[in-house]
Structures are given as C-alpha cells and as structure tokens.
Design a protein around this motif. Structure first.
Motif, short mmCIF file in Angstrom:
data_model
loop_
_atom_site.label_atom_id
_atom_site.label_comp_id
_atom_site.label_asym_id
_atom_site.label_seq_id
_atom_site.Cartn_x
_atom_site.Cartn_y
_atom_site.Cartn_z
N GLY A 405 -7.03 -5.17 -8.87
CA GLY A 405 -5.57 -5.31 -8.84
C GLY A 405 -4.92 -4.00 -8.44
O GLY A 405 -4.00 -3.96 -7.61
N SER A 406 -5.43 -2.93 -9.05
CA SER A 406 -4.85 -1.62 -8.73
C SER A 406 -5.05 -1.29 -7.26
O SER A 406 -4.14 -0.79 -6.59
CB SER A 406 -5.53 -0.52 -9.57
OG SER A 406 -5.46 -0.85 -10.92
N LEU A 408 -5.45 -3.32 -4.73
CA LEU A 408 -4.59 -4.13 -3.87
C LEU A 408 -3.17 -3.59 -3.85
O LEU A 408 -2.57 -3.37 -2.79
CB LEU A 408 -4.60 -5.58 -4.36
CG LEU A 408 -3.73 -6.53 -3.54
CD1 LEU A 408 -4.32 -6.70 -2.14
CD2 LEU A 408 -3.57 -7.87 -4.22
N THR A 409 -2.67 -3.36 -5.05
CA THR A 409 -1.29 -2.88 -5.14
C THR A 409 -1.12 -1.54 -4.44
O THR A 409 -0.17 -1.33 -3.68
CB THR A 409 -0.88 -2.77 -6.62
OG1 THR A 409 -1.13 -4.03 -7.23
CG2 THR A 409 0.57 -2.39 -6.76
N ASN A 410 -2.12 -0.66 -4.68
CA ASN A 410 -2.05 0.65 -4.04
C ASN A 410 -2.11 0.53 -2.52
O ASN A 410 -1.41 1.24 -1.80
CB ASN A 410 -3.19 1.54 -4.53
CG ASN A 410 -2.81 2.27 -5.82
OD1 ASN A 410 -1.65 2.66 -5.98
ND2 ASN A 410 -3.75 2.41 -6.72
N GLU A 412 -1.17 -1.98 -0.70
CA GLU A 412 0.10 -2.50 -0.19
C GLU A 412 1.18 -1.42 -0.19
O GLU A 412 1.97 -1.32 0.75
CB GLU A 412 0.53 -3.70 -1.03
CG GLU A 412 -0.30 -4.93 -0.71
CD GLU A 412 0.06 -6.10 -1.61
OE1 GLU A 412 -0.32 -7.23 -1.26
OE2 GLU A 412 0.70 -5.89 -2.66
N THR A 413 1.15 -0.64 -1.25
CA THR A 413 2.12 0.45 -1.31
C THR A 413 1.92 1.40 -0.13
O THR A 413 2.88 1.85 0.51
CB THR A 413 1.98 1.24 -2.64
OG1 THR A 413 1.96 0.31 -3.70
CG2 THR A 413 3.11 2.22 -2.82
N PHE A 416 3.25 0.00 2.95
CA PHE A 416 4.72 0.11 2.91
C PHE A 416 5.17 1.51 3.29
O PHE A 416 6.09 1.68 4.09
CB PHE A 416 5.20 -0.26 1.51
CG PHE A 416 6.68 -0.19 1.34
CD1 PHE A 416 7.50 -1.27 1.75
CD2 PHE A 416 7.30 0.94 0.81
CE1 PHE A 416 8.86 -1.20 1.60
CE2 PHE A 416 8.67 1.01 0.67
CZ PHE A 416 9.45 -0.07 1.06
N ILE A 417 4.45 2.51 2.71
CA ILE A 417 4.81 3.90 3.00
C ILE A 417 4.66 4.17 4.50
O ILE A 417 5.49 4.81 5.13
CB ILE A 417 3.96 4.87 2.18
CG1 ILE A 417 4.32 4.75 0.70
CG2 ILE A 417 4.12 6.31 2.67
CD1 ILE A 417 3.41 5.50 -0.23
N GLU A 427 1.82 11.48 -0.99
CA GLU A 427 1.71 10.29 -1.83
C GLU A 427 0.57 9.39 -1.35
O GLU A 427 -0.18 8.82 -2.14
CB GLU A 427 3.02 9.50 -1.81
CG GLU A 427 3.08 8.48 -2.92
CD GLU A 427 4.50 8.01 -3.21
OE1 GLU A 427 5.36 8.19 -2.34
OE2 GLU A 427 4.70 7.47 -4.31
N ASP A 430 -2.56 10.66 -2.72
CA ASP A 430 -2.71 10.27 -4.13
C ASP A 430 -3.20 8.84 -4.23
O ASP A 430 -4.07 8.50 -5.03
CB ASP A 430 -1.36 10.36 -4.86
CG ASP A 430 -0.96 11.81 -5.12
OD1 ASP A 430 -1.85 12.68 -4.92
OD2 ASP A 430 0.19 12.06 -5.50
N ILE A 431 -2.58 7.99 -3.39
CA ILE A 431 -2.95 6.57 -3.45
C ILE A 431 -4.41 6.37 -3.09
O ILE A 431 -5.16 5.65 -3.76
CB ILE A 431 -2.04 5.76 -2.48
CG1 ILE A 431 -0.63 5.67 -3.07
CG2 ILE A 431 -2.62 4.37 -2.23
CD1 ILE A 431 0.38 5.04 -2.14
N ASP A 434 -6.61 7.31 -5.87
CA ASP A 434 -6.61 6.28 -6.91
C ASP A 434 -7.48 5.09 -6.49
O ASP A 434 -8.21 4.52 -7.30
CB ASP A 434 -5.18 5.79 -7.18
CG ASP A 434 -4.42 6.76 -8.07
OD1 ASP A 434 -5.04 7.77 -8.47
OD2 ASP A 434 -3.23 6.52 -8.35
N HIS A 437 -11.06 5.92 -6.92
CA HIS A 437 -11.40 5.93 -8.34
C HIS A 437 -11.59 4.51 -8.86
O HIS A 437 -12.56 4.20 -9.56
CB HIS A 437 -10.29 6.64 -9.11
CG HIS A 437 -10.44 6.56 -10.59
ND1 HIS A 437 -9.65 5.74 -11.37
CD2 HIS A 437 -11.31 7.16 -11.43
CE1 HIS A 437 -10.03 5.85 -12.62
NE2 HIS A 437 -11.03 6.72 -12.69
N ASP A 438 -10.67 3.63 -8.46
CA ASP A 438 -10.77 2.25 -8.94
C ASP A 438 -11.97 1.53 -8.34
O ASP A 438 -12.60 0.69 -8.99
CB ASP A 438 -9.49 1.48 -8.58
CG ASP A 438 -8.37 1.83 -9.55
OD1 ASP A 438 -8.68 1.93 -10.76
OD2 ASP A 438 -7.23 2.02 -9.11
#
Lengths: 610, 213
Positions: A405-406, A408-410, A412-413, A416-417, A427, A430-431, A434, A437-438
């Motif tokens: 989930g993390s 996917l969301t990351n 998509e973010t 978007f960026i 950023e 950072d994504i 993350d 890591h996930d």
C-alpha cells in the motif's frame, strides 16, 4: 683333610670286592650305546630308558651314559682307547648294571667285562636275534632282541609300489652299518625275483644324482647313511632328508625316526620300546632279581608304520598297507582331534555370530527407525508448519499489504510530483527511499513465510536464539494485532548461541504464541503475551507467558502428549511436535501456571560456548 | 475543496506515504499512530475535515473509535481503510455511519474522490449542524408557556382549542403565538412546522402522546 681323603680311597678300593653280592647292587647304571647320541634314534632309546627308570625305580638310580660312536669310529686302537677311557672314568664308581645298546656295543662289553666290570650283569637291547645267535653267550646277561628282516622291508616296498619289480638299497657300506649290517646276507633270498640295485657306500652327491632318476615300479630301501664318503658325517635321519628331497621313488625305512625325514615307512624299529625293555630289565636286576630269572626275549619293537604325507605323495592308500599298519602324520581334522572342544567352539562361534548378526540387525533397524523417526518428524513438523503458515497467512497478507500500500501510494505521489512544472527532486528521492524500504520489508515477510513452508531436513547449525525469537514475534505481530493481543519481547543482551534448526525452533515458538492467543480468546481485554530469553547456567531459556486462564490443574504436562487438545478444532499435535523438536535439540520444554494467573511455557536449550 | 485529513494508522511508512499524497492533493494533514492519540487531541471541526482510519489498529479499534466520536458529537466523516475486504467489518462500519470503506492498497482514483466526498459531506453536515444549533438556541429562548403553545400549534391545533386545553383566553394564546413566531423568526405557520420537524419536536411529541394514550 689328607687323612679323610685316604679313608675315602680305602672305602672305594674295598667296594668292588663287595659288589657281586646279590641284593646289594649299586644303584647305578652305565648305559652304553654305539651312537654319538645326538641322532634322534639313539636319543629316543636313551630318553625312554631314563624315563622308565625314573618312573619305576623305588629309589634314585644314577645313570651314567656313554655314546661309543661306533658307526663312525672303529678298529683296535679306538677300542683300546675306549676301554682305557672307561676304565679310568669309572674306576671309583660303583656300577650295578651295564646296559649295552646295539650289537657292536654288546660285543665290546662282553669282551671288556671280565677286565672292567667282572661279574656285573649286562642288559642289552637293539640286538638282532640273528646277531645274538652268532655271539658266544656268557652268563649274567639278559636283554631284548629285535627281528629286523630285509624281507619285511621288501614287503613294505611291495605295499607302497604296486607291481614292484626293483629295489634299490641305499646305505653306508654294510660292514660299517651297526644295525642293518646283517641285511647284506638276507638280500639274496628275500629279494628273489626282484631287480636289486645297491647304492651302498656312495658319496652323497653321486647318490643324490642316482636316486633322482630311478625307473618306475622301483622302491628305495634305506638302511642308514652316516657318511658322505668325503669325510662328512651326518646322523642318518639327516642323510635321509637330503636323499628324499631328490628321490623320484618312495623310500622304505626301518627306523621310526626316519619316518619324519622323508621315509614312506615300513617295518620300523621303535626306539622307545627298546629303551623301555632295557630299563625294565635293569631295574629288576638292581632290585635284586637274579639275572637268570630274566630270560632273553624278543622285544616287540618292530611295527609297520607309514607316513601319511609320503603316502599321499606316492599315491598310496591306507588299504594298500600291510595289516596292522599305523599311519603317522595324518593331519587329523580338528573335528577328529578335538571333537567336543570343536563342537563347543563352533557352537560358541555360531552363537556369537548369531548374536552379533542379531545385534547388527537390531542396530541397523534402530538406525533405520531413528532415521525414519527423524524423517517423520521433519515431515510432521513441515505439515504442522504449513498449518501454522495457513493460520498466519491472513495476517501475513495483511502485513504484506502495508508495504505494498505504501509503495503504491508513494509511486502515485511521485507520478503526481513529476507532472508538476517544477518537480521537487528531493522529495522524489525521499519517496524512492521509502519505496525501497517498503519493498525490502515485503520481501522479508515473504521470506519468512517461505522458510516456514519450505520442506527442509532437520539440520543443526549455530543459531542465535534471540534472533529466532525476534523473528517469530515479528511474524506474529500482525496476527496479534488482529486478535487484539499485546505482544512484548524481552531478550537477553547479546547473542544466545545454540545448536539448532532455526526453522523448527521458530515453529515451536510460533506454536506457543498461537496457543497463548487461542487461550485468551475468551478474555475481553488485557490480552498480553510476554516473551523472554535469558541465560540460566549453561542453558539458554525461552519463556512465553500469557494472561489466559492457565493450564489444567491436574497433570499440566499432559498437554505435551499427542492428541491432547482444549481447542474445538485442534488436533493436539502442536505441543507434542514442539516437545519432539525440543528433545531433538537436547533441550527441555515445560509449562507452569504463574501465581498471578496465566500460563508460562519454557524451553531450555544447551548454550554453546561463545 | 480544501480541508483537513486526519490519518490514523499504526504503520509509520504507510502513514507517511498517505500524508505525502494528501498534502500533494492540497489538504492539511494530521497523523496519529493510534485511535487514542486522535481522541486525546480531539480535532476541531472549524473547517471541512475527515478521518482516514485503519480498521486494524492495535488498542482501540477503528469501529470503536467511530463509536466514541459519535458519542462525543463529532460529525467528522470516517473513511475506513482495511487490509482486506472483510464483509462483516465493512457492513458494521457502514452501519455505524462510515463515510466509505477502502481496501489497501488504495489507488488514488479511489482515495481522492472518497476524501473529496467526505469533506463535502462534512461541509454539509457542518452547515446543517450550525443551522440546527441556531434553531435549538431559539427554541431555548421560549418561555415554558410559549413552548407549550409552540408544540400545540405545530401539531395543527387552532387557537380556540389551545386556549381550551391550557385554560386561557383565546386572546392570550394569540399573543403567545405571535411571540413564538417572532422568537423563532418565522412568518408563517408552515415555516414553523418545518422548523419543528427539523428539531425533531414532532416525533418526540407523537412518541410522548402515544405513551400518554
């Protein structure tokens, strides 16, 4: 000193005068034979004689013995020197009986008796009856005669060589032969119809060459070879060995001691019988019996005896031999010789072998069974792990959803960026970190699951019990959250090295955790599990405590028995597998109730030296 | 619509990801590791807001939090986030008034409209609530006699009947009625009835009457 010596001398001087008196014979024997005594035949006569004297005599009898060596030395001078030697040597020795072995000896003794041992009784042995008949008899003589016929030798030769048509005499010059000399005269009549060859008085080398190539249907008759005619002398048994080694025909012999040296056998003189006969006579005389009461008689000293080894060599069967023949050197089977010992030994061996094979079989079966048990344990453990994994799967799926989930969301973010006119690269970085890591988290979860599902053989390795415990608790965390259970883990500082199979150990811990959770389903709140690792002496100890209702009051350790269960859908194998696994780790598992409520399960394993 | 999104999830990584996404979408974000944290900080409802709540958080569970919030009179709409589609949990959440139920992993196409809807819903309910609060305040200003008159009027009684029931003259009732209309800020009987409807006065009355009958 001098006076005493004189008195002793006087006594000895007076002795011979008393000697003839009957019943007071000196208890001493002068044993004379014609050999050099080192030959086995005469040695055997003397040995038997001495032994018999020692056995029969009431009190000690002194034996003097002289070997006159008459087969090698002869002539008047030799006779003279011997006489002088004996006279001087035994001048002061009282002698009770003279024993003369062999015709040559007896002849000398009789000639010397009047001078050296007047009136002393004489016992003889090894005198051929024909020789004795020729001798002038004297009074005070007794002895045993032997009958050593060349006809017997020829009879033996016929027995060992079928269709015999020739005989070969091998021996020293007849005139020098002290035992077989009289054969010379007997041959013509005894060997009638046979081709007779005489290798008499030949040098050893020549003799050996000649006996190598004798015609078939021939036998050798060996009397005695003392000399190689080149200045060398041998005991006749040794000569026989030389001859028999090369001879191409069987050798008939006439003395027991020649059997071993390569003679096939024949009617042989047994020295022992001669010695014993002489001994018996001598003792009777020393005991005071009158010589006239002891008649001259034949000694039963000739017997057909054959050598089995030679018989085999010349292909002679036992049935071919003259009646009453004795066979020597037949290797009696162990069975014949030591029947009951062999039977016992064989029985013992068989029993032992049986026992050993039974034990080996047992051992094999046991090791098979152990292996089987290990394999079954592995399989059962695997099945059990699968069921644990099954129970865990929903919570693992949930847990896996978290990183996914993390991610996917990351992602998509990030998209978007990137669509923005001025994307914020920091950023984005950072994504991505993350996301990585996930992703690792997800693969770790899958790894745990896979290791649980993997079918692995039981394998001991050095593992850190703290690690095993932490992993199990981590695997269980989602499940615990779902079931509203608070999970705490308190590990001992550092590492807890043990020798173990980490997957199976983890399985045991997971099983205990599941049990603890199951035990607390009825508890409305405050569901808590506390895990602990610690060092207790040389042991690493794990404990898992819950806040459930605790163990059954009676027989709390019965829970480890197979098929014990308190759960509606439980099989009752979890804890029994757990115990088996722990025991396979040389460890111990036990359970107890805590005073403040709830159960504690503990496992202790041997700690490895750091 | 700008607004505040309250994220309650024990998974820090997921929390961060959601927070990042929501901020990019232009929302204010507040995060909480547990339901208790949210209750402790009880978010204000001064602007449109909603809660993104993980169903399976340790401690106080998602549905529990929902109930507590309702008890506290919060109108914050809650969007449930579940690890997997558990029908029973979903039904339970919806029944308790969940705004939406989303299953992880959540696609932005689902998440953003859901949040938007929730904020709009909150906006609306916040407006309704404000209106209702005002009405309640007006109702509270009525004297007991005026309240009696109000209740009878909205039940369709005419002045004569009211006067009879309360033992007063028709003229007195007429004066009360006038003051009620004035205090409640309405011009017509129809408006007054509608107001009573919203304040749930009618249902309460009929329930009370039923009992009395």
């Amino acid at each position: 000193m001098r006076i005493r010596g004189l008195i002793v001398c006087l006594i000895f001087v007076m002795l011979p005068a008393e000697a003839p008196a009957q019943g007071q014979r000196a208890r001493s024997i002068l044993f004379l034979d014609q050999s050099d005594l080192r030959g086995p035949f005469y040695y055997e006569i003397f040995r038997a004689f001495r032994q018999r004297i020692a056995a029969d005599a009431q009190s000690h009898v002194t034996i003097y013995s002289e070997s006159l060596d008459l087969s090698r030395f002869g002539g008047a001078a030799h006779e003279q020197s011997l006489r002088e030697y004996l006279r001087e040597k035994y001048r002061d020795r009282p002698i009770g009986v003279i024993v003369a072995i062999g015709t040559a000896t007896l002849e000398l003794v009789l000639r010397w008796r009047d001078e050296l041992w007047p009136g002393l009784p004489v016992v003889f042995g090894l005198i051929d009856d024909n020789d004795l008949a020729r001798m002038k008899t004297q009074p005070n003589i007794t002895g045993g005669t032997v009958s050593l016929r060349v006809a017997d030798a020829i009879r033996a030769a016929r027995a060992v060589v079928p269709h015999l048509n020739g005989i070969v005499f091998v021996g020293d010059d007849w005139s020098r032969q002290v035992v077989f000399g009289h054969w010379r005269e007997e041959i013509r009549t005894a060997a009638a119809g046979l081709q007779v060859t005489e290798f008499i008085g030949l040098p050893m080398d020549e003799l050996r060459q000649k006996v190598e190539k004798l015609p078939d249907r021939t036998a050798i008759i060996y009397s005695a070879v003392y000399s190689d005619e080149e200045g060398g002398f041998y005991p006749p048994a040794v000569s026989l060995k030389f001859i028999s080694k090369v001879a191409n025909r069987p050798i008939v012999v006439a003395a027991e001691t020649f059997l071993e040296s390569g003679g096939i056998g024949g009617f042989v003189l047994q020295p022992e019988a001669i010695g014993i006969d002489a001994a018996v006579r001598a003792i009777r005389i020393i005991g005071g019996e009158a010589v006239s009461h002891i008649p001259i008689a034949p000694t039963n000293a000739v017997k057909p005896i054959f050598n089995w080894l030679q018989m085999e060599r010349w292909n002679v069967g036992a049935s071919d031999l003259p009646d009453g023949s004795e066979i020597r050197f037949r290797e009696p089977g162990l069975w014949q010789q030591y029947r009951w010992q062999s039977a016992l030994a064989v029985t013992v061996l068989l029993m032992q072998a049986g026992l050993i094979s039974v034990l080996l079989h047992e051992r094999r079966r046991r090791s098979d069974a152990e292996q089987d048990a290990r394999r079954r344990l592995s399989e059962l453990a695997h099945v059990h792990r699968q069921s644990i994994a099954g129970e865990l799967s929903s919570s693992i799926a949930h847990e896996l959803n978290q990183p996914l989930g993390s991610i996917l969301t990351n992602a998509e973010t990030a998209e978007f960026i990137l669509e923005q006119p001025n994307p914020d690269l920091r950023e984005l970085k950072d994504i991505l970190a993350d996301i990585r890591h996930d992703d690792l988290r997800a693969s770790q979860i899958i790894g745990h699951m896979r290791s649980l599902l993997k079918r692995t053989p039981f394998e001991l390795k050095d593992v850190d019990l703290n690690d095993v415990m932490r992993e199990a608790f981590e695997l269980m965390s989602a499940q615990a959250a779902t079931r509203n259970v608070a999970l705490y883990l308190n590990t001992a500082p550092g590492v807890l090295p043990v020798n173990g199979d980490s997957i199976q150990l983890q399985q045991v811990i997971l099983n205990l955790l599941f049990n603890a959770m199951d035990a607390m389903t009825e508890i409305p709140f405050g569901r808590t599990i506390i895990g602990k690792t610690e060092i207790d002496g040389g042991k690493a100890v794990i404990s898992i405590s819950d806040s459930g209702p605790g163990l059954p009051a009676e027989n709390p350790n019965g829970i480890f028995d197979p098929f014990f269960t308190t759960k509606e859908q439980g099989m009752g194998i979890g804890l029994s597998i757990a115990r088996t696994i722990v025991q396979a780790h040389k460890g111990r598992i036990w359970a107890e109730n805590q005073p403040e409520g709830g159960a504690t399960f503990s496992i202790s394993l041997p700690l490895l030296p750091r | 619509m700008p607004g505040t999104v309250h994220i309650v999830d024990d998974d820090a990584s997921f929390r961060t990801a959601l927070e990042r996404r929501m901020r990019k979408a232009g929302y204010e974000v507040a995060t909480y590791a547990s339901a208790q944290q949210l209750l402790d900080r009880m978010p204000a409802e001064s602007g449109p807001a909603c809660i993104l709540l993980d169903v399976k958080i340790p401690g106080l569970s998602g549905p529990d939090l929902q109930q507590r919030l309702a008890e506290l009179g919060s109108t914050l709409p809650i969007i449930f986030v579940t690890g997997y589609a558990d029908v029973r949990a979903t039904v339970k959440a919806i029944k308790a008034g969940a705004e939406d139920v989303l299953t992880k992993p959540i696609m932005s196409e689902q998440l953003l409209p859901a949040v938007e809807r929730a904020l709009a819903h909150h906006q609306t309910s916040r407006g309704l609530k404000a209106r209702l609060d005002e009405l309640r305040a007006r109702l509270a200003r009525l004297t007991p006699r005026e309240t009696q008159v109000f209740e009878l009027v909205v039940q369709g009684r005419i002045n004569k009947q009211i006067a009879q029931q309360l033992g007063a003259t028709e003229r007195t009732i007429k004066a009360h009625r006038h003051r009620v209309m004035e205090k409640m800020g309405v011009d017509s009987l129809a408006e007054l009835v509608s107001m009573a409807e919203r304040l749930d006065v009618l249902r309460r009355l009929s329930a009370g009457n039923g009992k009395a009958d």
